[in-house]
Design a protein around this motif. Structure first.
Motif, PDB file in Angstrom:
ATOM      1  N   LYS B 241       0.850  -1.183   0.000  1.00 17.64           N
ATOM      2  CA  LYS B 241       0.000   0.000   0.000  1.00 17.64           C
ATOM      3  C   LYS B 241       0.890   1.238   0.000  1.00 17.64           C
ATOM      4  N   ARG B 242       0.395   2.292  -0.581  1.00 19.29           N
ATOM      5  CA  ARG B 242       1.054   3.601  -0.550  1.00 19.29           C
ATOM      6  C   ARG B 242       2.509   3.513  -0.997  1.00 19.29           C
ATOM      7  N   ARG B 243       2.758   2.719  -2.018  1.00 21.12           N
ATOM      8  CA  ARG B 243       4.144   2.650  -2.475  1.00 21.12           C
ATOM      9  C   ARG B 243       4.416   3.777  -3.449  1.00 21.12           C
ATOM     10  N   GLY B 244       5.692   4.062  -3.619  1.00 19.48           N
ATOM     11  CA  GLY B 244       6.072   5.135  -4.530  1.00 19.48           C
ATOM     12  C   GLY B 244       6.169   4.630  -5.947  1.00 19.48           C
ATOM     13  N   LYS B 245       6.662   5.511  -6.809  1.00 16.35           N
ATOM     14  CA  LYS B 245       6.851   5.100  -8.197  1.00 16.35           C
ATOM     15  C   LYS B 245       8.029   4.152  -8.282  1.00 16.35           C
ATOM     16  N   GLU B 246       8.215   3.553  -9.414  1.00 18.16           N
ATOM     17  CA  GLU B 246       9.312   2.610  -9.629  1.00 18.16           C
ATOM     18  C   GLU B 246      10.641   3.243  -9.236  1.00 18.16           C
ATOM     19  N   PRO B 247      11.566   2.461  -8.628  1.00 17.86           N
ATOM     20  CA  PRO B 247      12.850   3.051  -8.248  1.00 17.86           C
ATOM     21  C   PRO B 247      13.672   3.426  -9.473  1.00 17.86           C
ATOM     22  N   THR B 248      14.548   4.389  -9.258  1.00 17.52           N
ATOM     23  CA  THR B 248      15.434   4.813 -10.347  1.00 17.52           C
ATOM     24  C   THR B 248      16.697   3.979 -10.320  1.00 17.52           C
ATOM     25  N   GLU B 249      17.557   4.222 -11.256  1.00 22.26           N
ATOM     26  CA  GLU B 249      18.755   3.400 -11.356  1.00 22.26           C
ATOM     27  C   GLU B 249      19.924   3.952 -10.555  1.00 22.26           C
ATOM     28  N   HIS B 250      19.656   4.946  -9.730  1.00 22.60           N
ATOM     29  CA  HIS B 250      20.747   5.508  -8.923  1.00 22.60           C
ATOM     30  C   HIS B 250      21.226   4.489  -7.910  1.00 22.60           C
ATOM     31  N   HIS B 251      22.504   4.607  -7.530  1.00 15.43           N
ATOM     32  CA  HIS B 251      23.032   3.737  -6.464  1.00 15.43           C
ATOM     33  C   HIS B 251      22.402   4.152  -5.146  1.00 15.43           C
ATOM     34  N   PRO B 252      21.747   3.242  -4.444  1.00 16.18           N
ATOM     35  CA  PRO B 252      21.093   3.639  -3.197  1.00 16.18           C
ATOM     36  C   PRO B 252      22.091   3.749  -2.038  1.00 16.18           C
ATOM     37  N   GLU B 253      21.638   4.429  -1.009  1.00 18.20           N
ATOM     38  CA  GLU B 253      22.412   4.417   0.235  1.00 18.20           C
ATOM     39  C   GLU B 253      22.055   3.145   0.990  1.00 18.20           C
ATOM     40  N   VAL B 254      22.987   2.656   1.784  1.00 14.49           N
ATOM     41  CA  VAL B 254      22.752   1.411   2.514  1.00 14.49           C
ATOM     42  C   VAL B 254      22.782   1.704   4.004  1.00 14.49           C
ATOM     43  N   ILE B 255      21.763   1.253   4.702  1.00 10.49           N
ATOM     44  CA  ILE B 255      21.700   1.429   6.159  1.00 10.49           C
ATOM     45  C   ILE B 255      21.762   0.047   6.788  1.00 10.49           C
ATOM     46  N   LEU B 256      22.734  -0.152   7.672  1.00 11.56           N
ATOM     47  CA  LEU B 256      22.864  -1.427   8.375  1.00 11.56           C
ATOM     48  C   LEU B 256      22.667  -1.144   9.851  1.00 11.56           C
ATOM     49  N   ASN B 257      21.648  -1.772  10.427  1.00  5.06           N
ATOM     50  CA  ASN B 257      21.306  -1.489  11.824  1.00  5.06           C
ATOM     51  C   ASN B 257      21.590  -2.677  12.714  1.00  5.06           C
ATOM     52  N   ASN B 258      22.196  -2.425  13.852  1.00  4.08           N
ATOM     53  CA  ASN B 258      22.270  -3.422  14.933  1.00  4.08           C
ATOM     54  C   ASN B 258      23.075  -4.672  14.633  1.00  4.08           C
ATOM     55  N   PHE B 259      24.072  -4.582  13.778  1.00  3.94           N
ATOM     56  CA  PHE B 259      24.925  -5.744  13.589  1.00  3.94           C
ATOM     57  C   PHE B 259      26.121  -5.562  14.524  1.00  3.94           C
ATOM     58  N   THR B 260      26.004  -6.096  15.744  1.00  3.17           N
ATOM     59  CA  THR B 260      26.995  -5.740  16.758  1.00  3.17           C
ATOM     60  C   THR B 260      28.033  -6.821  17.021  1.00  3.17           C
ATOM     61  N   THR B 261      27.644  -8.079  16.973  1.00  2.00           N
ATOM     62  CA  THR B 261      28.611  -9.114  17.330  1.00  2.00           C
ATOM     63  C   THR B 261      29.573  -9.342  16.177  1.00  2.00           C
ATOM     64  N   ARG B 262      30.544 -10.224  16.429  1.00  4.18           N
ATOM     65  CA  ARG B 262      31.526 -10.513  15.392  1.00  4.18           C
ATOM     66  C   ARG B 262      30.845 -11.160  14.184  1.00  4.18           C
ATOM     67  N   LEU B 263      29.918 -12.057  14.455  1.00  4.15           N
ATOM     68  CA  LEU B 263      29.185 -12.696  13.360  1.00  4.15           C
ATOM     69  C   LEU B 263      28.328 -11.662  12.643  1.00  4.15           C
ATOM     70  N   GLY B 264      27.691 -10.795  13.439  1.00  4.31           N
ATOM     71  CA  GLY B 264      26.867  -9.747  12.860  1.00  4.31           C
ATOM     72  C   GLY B 264      27.667  -8.841  11.953  1.00  4.31           C
ATOM     73  N   HIS B 265      28.901  -8.514  12.370  1.00  4.25           N
ATOM     74  CA  HIS B 265      29.770  -7.685  11.552  1.00  4.25           C
ATOM     75  C   HIS B 265      30.037  -8.342  10.205  1.00  4.25           C
ATOM     76  N   SER B 266      30.333  -9.643  10.246  1.00  3.49           N
ATOM     77  CA  SER B 266      30.619 -10.348   8.993  1.00  3.49           C
ATOM     78  C   SER B 266      29.410 -10.271   8.065  1.00  3.49           C
ATOM     79  N   ILE B 267      28.214 -10.478   8.647  1.00  2.00           N
ATOM     80  CA  ILE B 267      27.005 -10.462   7.832  1.00  2.00           C
ATOM     81  C   ILE B 267      26.745  -9.050   7.305  1.00  2.00           C
TER      82      ILE B 267
END
Lengths: 382, 357
Positions: B241-267
């Motif tokens: 619901k309420r989605r926007g128009k099709e995405p453009t071909e620009h390189h997106p920004e990446v947000i990585l949240n809460n990857f704190t442990t050593r395994l999380g860092h690798s992922i």
């Protein structure tokens, strides 16, 4: 550094090239490496004791150098080149009183005699996964690897192997069974050798019999077995696989006697203590774990920050150090208690206090009685 | 029927001692025939004659009451009392807060299983030299040193059906420089060398079960690692619901949240290396990997700065949830590969407050 290294009873080699010492009694870990000069080229792939009384550790690096670490001084005292990148990693290092034995993945087994430049070279075949020395006969080693069956070599007669295993019979489809020896160990007080394979089999060979095929074959799990170790007692073997499962197998019938839990990643190094029922394991999950073989519970779990390749246990310390430590602690406690008693003032009015105490006790008894009464009342109600 | 109603009306004055709520609850709870109600009333008739029965001592256990209806009644009453107490307490507290005004003590933080999390000794300390070195020389270091540009191959399990195909297409529109190929029944171990020779840095395989995408294998090339995820709650663009128009071909920004442990860092590093390192901010698009209780939520948004304070976001889709099953060293080899971490349900999930990422 020297003090720190003398405390350590467990030595662990990591993939990042750091030699780690762990003191279980003090619950501390030490890195014996210059943090500015570490590199993956110096990644440790083999560890061995340098002499009988365990004062030196031999460290085999990925780039083909063997370094000598002195525990008394706490520093690396010697380094020599015993191979290069093209020959692959070390699969095993061993020492005899007069020489150093190294083996690399390409199958070149070299014996470096001390004090002289000439060396003895034996080609044991390609794809070697492990080389182990017979602790009872120190000039006797076993090798094996991928499509390279178990071979036992006497270093005094290097031209021919003492024993070469024969592949097991073809399977029910009459197809050849592939060979992949991942680790082996000499069973003490007998000539038998136990191996584990990449196809999750555990096999026992007996060179004394004319049969060159295994005398016992057992299976564990469905993933490649990577490491193996023999506990102090007889008739048992501990194996670990790439999914972090460790099992204790009985060698009389080849049955699983129990599994050790808690590992998250592949087992790379497995070693049992020479006298006490303890098992040290390390691997890709970056933890060193010490399990008790009696109840299979985790005794220690140490996070060591790097992926670990091999582990080495000192034969005497583990328990001894702890005993000494606890003794000291108790002494301290006693002293402290004595001091406390000395500092305390003597109380003259003892009689009064006792009376008060007795009164209190009586009170408490009364309360108990009342409780009983209440209970009785309830019962009558019911 | 008249005959039936009479006794009920007769009963009412008798049962006045019993709290009115009880009978109400009863009536609401069990919509029975009036006849049955009458019978019940008759049964309950003698109750008010024993007031001691309703006022049991507090230590009396409810489970000892042998009559089921009575037990249920008492239980409901107890619950109501508790609820009332709770409400009163809350009201009291609120009044106190209002009375104190600004001096009121700060509100207590509610307990959640995340903030009660069991401490994980592998939590990465950003100043740790050894971990920094380990990460600096791992398989992703080439990407983070800007030596390689990501190029992703997306494929599926054999014979993909509608949703999975569309999911792949939409993923390809999120990840720049991604190519979707039909699997054609090829073995992954044979695809990997070809990918390496064509400079792909990632192989992404979407697995499906009964037309629903349910798994993802993410393999970093040329030398691993390989992660295996469970995928759930996939919502394609069309279903949002309420989605926007099709995405453009620009390189997106990446947000990585809460990857704190050593395994999380690798992922986390693995996800980061999927996208080109320099985002094109003109596209105003952001891909989010949010880790919460070991579930990784993926969202793709477009944002707009409405004024200096307000930001508006618009979801572009698709959205899905992932859970890590295993992390394997080296490229895909599920049989003979060495696993860095495997999720073992019965061993690892013993505590609800223990998280691995």
């Amino acid at each position: 550094m020297a003090n720190q290294s003398q405390l350590c009873s467990v030595w662990v080699g990591s993939e990042t090239g750091i030699l780690k010492g762990v003191s279980l009694s003090k619950k501390r870990t030490f890195n014996f490496c210059d943090m500015s000069s570490i590199s993956r080229e110096h990644g440790i792939c083999a560890l061995a004791w340098g002499d009988e009384n365990e004062s030196e550790v031999l460290v085999g690096c990925v780039n083909g150098t063997v370094k000598t670490f002195s525990i008394e001084k706490g520093i690396f005292i010697d380094s020599r080149s015993c191979g290069d990148f093209s020959q692959g990693q070390f699969t095993g290092i061993a020492v005899t009183p007069s020489s150093l034995i190294t083996c690399v993945e390409s199958g070149l087994l070299s014996v470096w005699t001390e004090g002289s430049t000439d060396k003895l070279e034996i080609n044991v075949g390609k794809g070697v996964c492990r080389m182990r020395q017979n602790p009872a006969r120190r000039n006797c080693v076993a090798t094996g690897g991928k499509e390279n069956p178990l071979k036992v070599w006497d270093l005094e007669r290097p031209d021919k192997a003492l024993f070469t295993a024969k592949n097991v019979a073809n399977d029910w489809l009459d197809l050849r069974v592939p060979v992949w020896v991942r680790d082996m160990a000499f069973i003490p007080d007998s000539e038998k050798i136990v191996t584990c394979t990449g196809y999750h089999q555990v096999r026992v060979y007996d060179p004394l019999t004319p049969q060159r095929r295994p005398v016992l074959e057992a299976e564990f799990g469905e993933y490649p077995l990577t490491a193996l170790s023999l506990p102090a007692g007889h008739d048992r073997v501990v194996v670990g696989n790439t999914h972090g499962q460790i099992a204790i197998l009985d060698l009389r019938k080849g049955l699983v006697r129990g599994c050790v839990k808690g590992l998250a990643g592949s087992v790379r190094g497995l070693e049992c203590h020479a006298s006490s029922p303890l098992l040290a394991s390390c691997g890709l999950d970056r933890f060193l774990r010490i399990h008790s073989l009696e109840d299979r519970s985790t005794r220690h779990k140490v996070y060591l920050k790097s992926q670990l390749n091999c582990v080495l246990l000192s034969s005497k310390d583990l328990e001894l150090l702890r005993e000494v430590d606890t003794g000291e602690v108790e002494d301290v406690n006693e002293k402290e208690i004595d001091e406390v008693w000395d500092v305390m003032e003597t109380v003259s009015e003892k009689g009064d206090k006792r009376a008060v105490l007795e009164e209190e006790e009586e009170d408490s008894e009364e309360t108990v009685e009342t409780k009983d009464k209440k209970k009785k009342r309830r019962k009558t109600k019911k | 029927m008249d005959f039936v109603e009479v006794p009920v009306s007769e009963d009412v004055p008798v049962s006045e001692d019993v709290p009115a709520k009880k009978s109400k609850v009863k009536k609401e709870k069990k919509k029975k025939l009036k006849r049955e109600i009458k019978e019940e009333k008759e049964e309950q008739g003698p109750e008010p004659e024993q007031p001691s029965g309703t006022l049991l001592p507090p230590s009396y256990s409810l489970s000892e009451i042998k009559n089921k209806q009575r037990r249920h009644l008492m239980f409901m009453k107890l619950k109501q009392e508790k609820r009332k107490l709770k409400l009163d307490l809350r009201k009291k507290r609120r009044k106190e807060r209002e009375a104190l005004g600004d001096k009121a003590p700060p509100k207590e933080v509610p307990k959640t299983i995340e903030n009660q999390r069991v401490y994980d000794e592998t939590t990465v300390d950003p100043e740790d030299e050894e971990v920094a070195y380990d990460e600096g020389t791992d398989e992703f270091s080439a990407y983070f040193n800007k030596l390689t540009n990501p190029k992703v191959l997306i494929t599926t399990s054999d014979r993909p059906r509608g949703r999975t195909v569309r999911f792949c297409e939409q993923l390809a529109s999120v990840v720049p420089n991604a190519h979707v190929y039909y699997r054609r029944g090829l073995a992954l171990k044979r695809i990997i060398p070809q990918c390496v020779s064509r400079d792909f840095t990632y192989l992404m395989v979407i697995n499906e079960d009964r037309k629903v995408p349910n798994g993802m294998v993410l393999c970093h090339l040329p030398d691993g690692p390989t992660a295996h995820f469970k995928v759930s709650s996939v919502r394609l663009r069309k279903e949002m619901k309420r989605r926007g128009k099709e995405p453009t071909e620009h390189h997106p920004e990446v947000i990585l949240n809460n990857f704190t442990t050593r395994l999380g860092h690798s992922i986390g590093r693995m996800f980061a290396a999927l996208f080109p390192q320099d985002p094109q901010f003109t596209g105003r698009q952001a891909a989010t990997f949010h880790n919460q209780r070991d579930f990784i939520f993926f969202r793709f948004h477009r944002y707009i700065f409405k004024n200096e304070k307000k930001v508006g976001i618009q979801e572009l889709g698709p959205r899905f949830t992932m859970k890590l099953r295993s992390l394997q060293k080296g490229t895909f080899d599920s049989k003979y590969g060495e696993y860095e971490w495997v999720h073992k349900r019965h061993e690892m999930d013993s505590s609800r407050r223990k998280f691995h990422l």
